[in-house]
Write a protein that holds these residues in place. Structure first.
Motif, PDB file in Angstrom:
ATOM      1  N   LEU A 375      34.388  45.054  33.141  1.00  0.00           N
ATOM      2  CA  LEU A 375      34.348  46.594  33.346  1.00  0.00           C
ATOM      3  C   LEU A 375      35.697  47.134  32.995  1.00  0.00           C
ATOM      4  N   TRP A 376      36.981  46.337  33.025  1.00  0.00           N
ATOM      5  CA  TRP A 376      38.040  47.053  33.076  1.00  0.00           C
ATOM      6  C   TRP A 376      38.625  47.112  31.191  1.00  0.00           C
ATOM      7  N   ILE A 377      38.311  45.966  30.771  1.00  0.00           N
ATOM      8  CA  ILE A 377      38.659  45.552  29.430  1.00  0.00           C
ATOM      9  C   ILE A 377      37.475  46.096  28.285  1.00  0.00           C
ATOM     10  N   TYR A 378      36.270  45.894  28.612  1.00  0.00           N
ATOM     11  CA  TYR A 378      35.232  46.168  27.554  1.00  0.00           C
ATOM     12  C   TYR A 378      34.524  47.329  27.630  1.00  0.00           C
ATOM     13  N   ALA A 379      34.078  47.535  29.145  1.00  0.00           N
ATOM     14  CA  ALA A 379      33.195  48.607  29.267  1.00  0.00           C
ATOM     15  C   ALA A 379      34.097  49.864  29.560  1.00  0.00           C
ATOM     16  N   GLY A 380      35.181  49.613  29.924  1.00  0.00           N
ATOM     17  CA  GLY A 380      35.877  50.851  30.095  1.00  0.00           C
ATOM     18  C   GLY A 380      35.680  51.778  31.318  1.00  0.00           C
ATOM     19  N   SER A 381      34.850  51.126  32.209  1.00  0.00           N
ATOM     20  CA  SER A 381      34.492  52.028  33.324  1.00  0.00           C
ATOM     21  C   SER A 381      35.310  51.651  34.746  1.00  0.00           C
ATOM     22  N   ALA A 382      36.359  50.639  34.561  1.00  0.00           N
ATOM     23  CA  ALA A 382      37.034  50.477  35.783  1.00  0.00           C
ATOM     24  C   ALA A 382      38.608  50.556  35.011  1.00  0.00           C
ATOM     25  N   ASN A 383      39.547  50.190  35.999  1.00  0.00           N
ATOM     26  CA  ASN A 383      40.763  50.003  35.282  1.00  0.00           C
ATOM     27  C   ASN A 383      41.409  48.868  36.153  1.00  0.00           C
ATOM     28  N   SER A 384      42.824  48.774  35.746  1.00  0.00           N
ATOM     29  CA  SER A 384      43.453  47.494  36.229  1.00  0.00           C
ATOM     30  C   SER A 384      43.634  47.399  37.768  1.00  0.00           C
ATOM     31  N   ASN A 385      43.428  48.658  38.591  1.00  0.00           N
ATOM     32  CA  ASN A 385      43.452  48.450  40.023  1.00  0.00           C
ATOM     33  C   ASN A 385      42.354  47.802  40.592  1.00  0.00           C
ATOM     34  N   PHE A 386      41.063  47.746  40.050  1.00  0.00           N
ATOM     35  CA  PHE A 386      40.080  47.004  40.050  1.00  0.00           C
ATOM     36  C   PHE A 386      40.243  45.654  40.141  1.00  0.00           C
ATOM     37  N   TYR A 387      40.659  45.081  39.010  1.00  0.00           N
ATOM     38  CA  TYR A 387      41.047  43.753  38.673  1.00  0.00           C
ATOM     39  C   TYR A 387      42.240  43.162  39.961  1.00  0.00           C
ATOM     40  N   TYR A 388      43.188  43.970  39.946  1.00  0.00           N
ATOM     41  CA  TYR A 388      44.277  43.722  41.118  1.00  0.00           C
ATOM     42  C   TYR A 388      43.616  43.507  42.278  1.00  0.00           C
ATOM     43  N   ALA A 389      42.976  44.606  42.756  1.00  0.00           N
ATOM     44  CA  ALA A 389      42.333  44.435  44.054  1.00  0.00           C
ATOM     45  C   ALA A 389      41.622  42.986  44.199  1.00  0.00           C
ATOM     46  N   ILE A 390      40.615  42.731  43.354  1.00  0.00           N
ATOM     47  CA  ILE A 390      40.008  41.180  43.709  1.00  0.00           C
ATOM     48  C   ILE A 390      40.936  40.143  43.772  1.00  0.00           C
ATOM     49  N   THR A 391      42.153  40.091  42.681  1.00  0.00           N
ATOM     50  CA  THR A 391      43.249  39.276  42.764  1.00  0.00           C
ATOM     51  C   THR A 391      43.896  39.024  44.100  1.00  0.00           C
ATOM     52  N   LEU A 392      44.090  40.456  44.622  1.00  0.00           N
ATOM     53  CA  LEU A 392      44.787  40.333  46.026  1.00  0.00           C
ATOM     54  C   LEU A 392      44.104  39.814  46.790  1.00  0.00           C
ATOM     55  N   LEU A 393      42.811  40.125  46.967  1.00  0.00           N
ATOM     56  CA  LEU A 393      41.831  39.460  48.010  1.00  0.00           C
ATOM     57  C   LEU A 393      41.639  38.134  47.928  1.00  0.00           C
ATOM     58  N   PHE A 394      41.645  37.656  46.543  1.00  0.00           N
ATOM     59  CA  PHE A 394      41.481  36.307  46.400  1.00  0.00           C
ATOM     60  C   PHE A 394      42.840  35.537  47.194  1.00  0.00           C
ATOM     61  N   ASN A 395      44.012  36.084  46.932  1.00  0.00           N
ATOM     62  CA  ASN A 395      45.085  35.397  47.480  1.00  0.00           C
ATOM     63  C   ASN A 395      45.394  35.415  48.889  1.00  0.00           C
ATOM     64  N   VAL A 396      44.778  36.939  49.527  1.00  0.00           N
ATOM     65  CA  VAL A 396      44.802  36.830  50.739  1.00  0.00           C
ATOM     66  C   VAL A 396      43.756  35.781  51.430  1.00  0.00           C
ATOM     67  N   ALA A 397      42.644  35.562  50.994  1.00  0.00           N
ATOM     68  CA  ALA A 397      41.782  34.780  51.342  1.00  0.00           C
ATOM     69  C   ALA A 397      42.553  33.163  51.271  1.00  0.00           C
ATOM     70  N   GLN A 398      43.022  32.932  50.362  1.00  0.00           N
ATOM     71  CA  GLN A 398      43.826  31.422  50.276  1.00  0.00           C
ATOM     72  C   GLN A 398      44.833  31.601  51.435  1.00  0.00           C
ATOM     73  N   ILE A 399      45.475  32.610  51.653  1.00  0.00           N
ATOM     74  CA  ILE A 399      46.745  32.233  52.677  1.00  0.00           C
ATOM     75  C   ILE A 399      45.945  32.225  53.971  1.00  0.00           C
TER      76      ILE A 399
END
Length: 435
Positions: A375-399
Motif C-alpha cells: 500500500l505504501w510503495i506500490y499502491a501509494g494509498s498509504a505512507n511510511s507511518n502505516f508501515y512503521y505502526a505495524i513494525t512498532l506493534l510487532f516489536n511491542v508484541a515481542q517485548i
C-alpha cells in the motif's frame, strides 16, 4: 529420537529446495523484513564482483558484511543454496543437542532437590516429569526448521542464517562446558554483529556453575575464571580481526561493518525501531539518540545478570530476545532464533498471562507487513507511518512475550521456594505481585 530428527531435517531441506526453485525466491530475497542492508545476498554478490575486479568491496557503500563472509562465498558462491540450508541444519542439530543436555542437567538437579526435600509439599505439581521433557529437543529443532521466518531467511540467502548457526554452536559448546570453544564461537558471533557481546555474561555464569566456581565477586576464583574466559574471548577476537586485515590488506572493513552497525546511516525500512525514528530526527539530535538506542541493547545485561545469575540458560534466552528486538538492522531470522527456545519453557505456560493475545498480534503483524508495504510503495494509498505502526506493534508484541516469560519464570521459581498456594498471616489467600 534420531529417526524423527532425520525426518524433520529431510522435510525442512525439501521445503527450502522447493522454494529455491520457485518463482517466489526472487520476491522473498527483496523483502525488507527478511533481509537488511547488512545481510542481503544481493549485496554479497556485488561485494564479490568488486573483489574479483581487484577493488576493495568496502570502497563504496554497498557491502557491509565481514571479510570472512565474503572470502567464504568467494569459494562457495556456486553452492550458496546448499550452504544456507546446511547452516539451518547445523543450527537445528546444535540446538537439539544443547537442549537435550540441558534437560538432563535440569532433571538431575530437580531429582537431587526432591531427595533433599527442598521443595514444599504443595508445589510437587510444578515438578517436570521425564515424559514431559522427552520431546522438547525435537520441538526446539522443529520450531526452528519449520518456522516461516527461518525458511524465508534461508530462501532469501540472508547471512543472518550463518550468524544463527554460530550462535547455536556457542550455546551448544557452553552447555557442554567447553570453555575454549564457547569463547571462540562467541568471538565469531561478536565479529559478525557486535551485539552478541552481551552473551559473554550468561556464558561465564553457566561455565562457572558447570565447573563449580563460586559466583561471588569477593572470591579470587571468580575473578580468575573471568580473566581466563575474557582472555580466550578477546584473544580469539584479536586473531579474527587480524586475519581479516591479512585477507583484505586494509582496515577498511572496520568503519564499513562496525561503524555501519553503530552509526545506522542506511535508513532502509525494516522490522526494527531505528529507521523511522532517525529518518524524522533533526540532525543535531542524532548522536544523542543514537547513543540512547544503541546503549539500550546492552543496558539490560547487568540487571538481568543480577536477577538470573542462578539461571544462566534462561538469561541467554532473554539476551537473545533483547538483541533481536533492539539491534539496529534486525530481520525475521533473528526473531526465529530465540523463538526456537520457547518449547524449553513449556512448563511456564500455566503462569503466562498474555500468550494468546501476543501470539495473535505477532501472527497479524507478520501477515500485514507485506500488505502495508504494498500500500505504501506500490499502491501509494498509504505512507511510511502505516508501515512503521505495524513494525512498532510487532516489536511491542515481542517485548510483551519476553516480559511474560520472564514473569512466569520468576513466579515459578518463587513457588518452588515458598509453596504454590500462598497464604497471608490471617490465613486468607495471598496475591503474588512482581516488583
Amino acid at each position: 529420537m534420531a529417526a524423527p530428527l532425520s525426518l524433520l531435517l529431510v522435510v525442512a531441506v525439501t521445503i527450502r529446495a522447493a522454494l529455491n526453485r520457485s518463482s517466489l525466491a526472487e520476491l522473498i530475497a527483496e523483502r525488507v523484513e527478511v533481509v537488511s542492508p547488512i545481510t542481503a545476498w544481493k549485496r554479497v554478490i556485488e561485494g564479490l564482483a568488486l573483489l574479483d575486479l581487484g577493488v576493495s568491496p568496502y570502497s563504496g557503500d554497498v557491502f557491509h558484511e565481514t571479510p570472512l563472509i565474503i572470502y567464504l562465498f568467494h569459494f562457495l558462491v556456486d553452492y550458496a543454496e546448499i550452504t544456507f540450508m546446511l547452516a539451518d541444519v547445523i543450527t537445528a542439530v546444535a540446538l537439539y543437542v544443547a537442549v537435550k543436555d540441558f534437560n538432563k542437567q535440569v532433571f538431575r538437579k530437580q531429582k537431587f532437590s526432591l531427595e533433599a526435600e527442598r521443595y514444599p509439599a504443595d508445589c510437587l505439581e510444578l515438578i517436570r516429569s521425564p515424559a514431559e521433557m522427552f520431546y522438547i529437543p525435537l520441538k526446539v529443532a522443529m520450531f526452528y526448521l519449520l518456522n516461516p521466518f527461518t525458511i524465508l531467511s534461508c530462501v532469501a540467502k540472508s547471512t543472518c542464517g550463518l550468524n544463527n548457526a554460530v550462535l547455536s554452536l556457542f550455546v551448544l559448546t557452553t552447555i557442554k562446558g567447553n570453555v575454549l570453544l564457547s569463547a571462540i564461537f562467541l568471538c565469531l558471533a561478536t565479529y559478525q554483529s557486535i551485539y552478541p557481546l552481551t552473551l559473554c555474561a550468561p556464558a561465564m555464569l553457566y561455565l562457572m556453575q558447570h565447573q563449580y566456581v563460586p559466583v561471588n565477586p569477593r572470591r579470587a576464583a571468580f575473578w580468575w575464571f573471568v580473566v581466563q574466559y575474557l582472555f580466550m574471548y578477546l584473544g580469539s577476537l584479536f586473531v579474527t580481526v587480524c586475519l581479516s586485515f591479512f585477507l583484505l590488506g586494509s582496515w577498511d572493513f572496520l568503519p564499513s561493518v562496525y561503524g555501519f552497525i553503530l552509526s545506522v546511516p542506511d535508513l532502509t525500512p525494516n522490522i526494527g525501531l531505528f529507521w523511522y525514528f532517525f529518518a524524522e530526527m533533526f540532525e543535531h539530535f542524532r548522536l544523542f539518540f543514537l547513543c540512547v538506542f544503541q546503549i539500550n541493547v546492552f543496558f539490560y545485561t547487568v540487571p538481568l545478570c543480577i536477577k538470573l545469575k542462578d539461571q544462566p540458560v534462561f538469561l541467554m534466552f532473554m539476551q537473545l530476545a533483547v538483541i533481536s528486538i533492539f539491534k539496529s538492522y534486525p530481520t525475521v531470522g533473528d526473531t526465529a532464533l530465540y523463538l526456537a527456545f520457547l518449547p524449553v519453557w513449556t512448563h511456564l505456560h500455566r503462569f503466562l498471562r498474555n500468550i494468546f493475545l501476543v501470539s495473535c498480534v505477532l501472527l497479524a503483524c507478520s501477515a500485514l507487513f507485506p500488505v502495508l508495504w504494498h500500500l505504501w510503495i506500490y499502491a501509494g494509498s498509504a505512507n511510511s507511518n502505516f508501515y512503521y505502526a505495524i513494525t512498532l506493534l510487532f516489536n511491542v508484541a515481542q517485548i510483551l512475550l519476553v516480559s511474560d516469560y520472564f514473569y512466569a519464570f520468576l513466579r515459578r521459581e518463587h513457588h518452588l521456594t515458598a509453596g504454590l498456594y500462598l497464604k497471608k498471616k490471617d490465613g486468607s489467600e495471598a496475591t503474588l505481585v512482581l516488583k
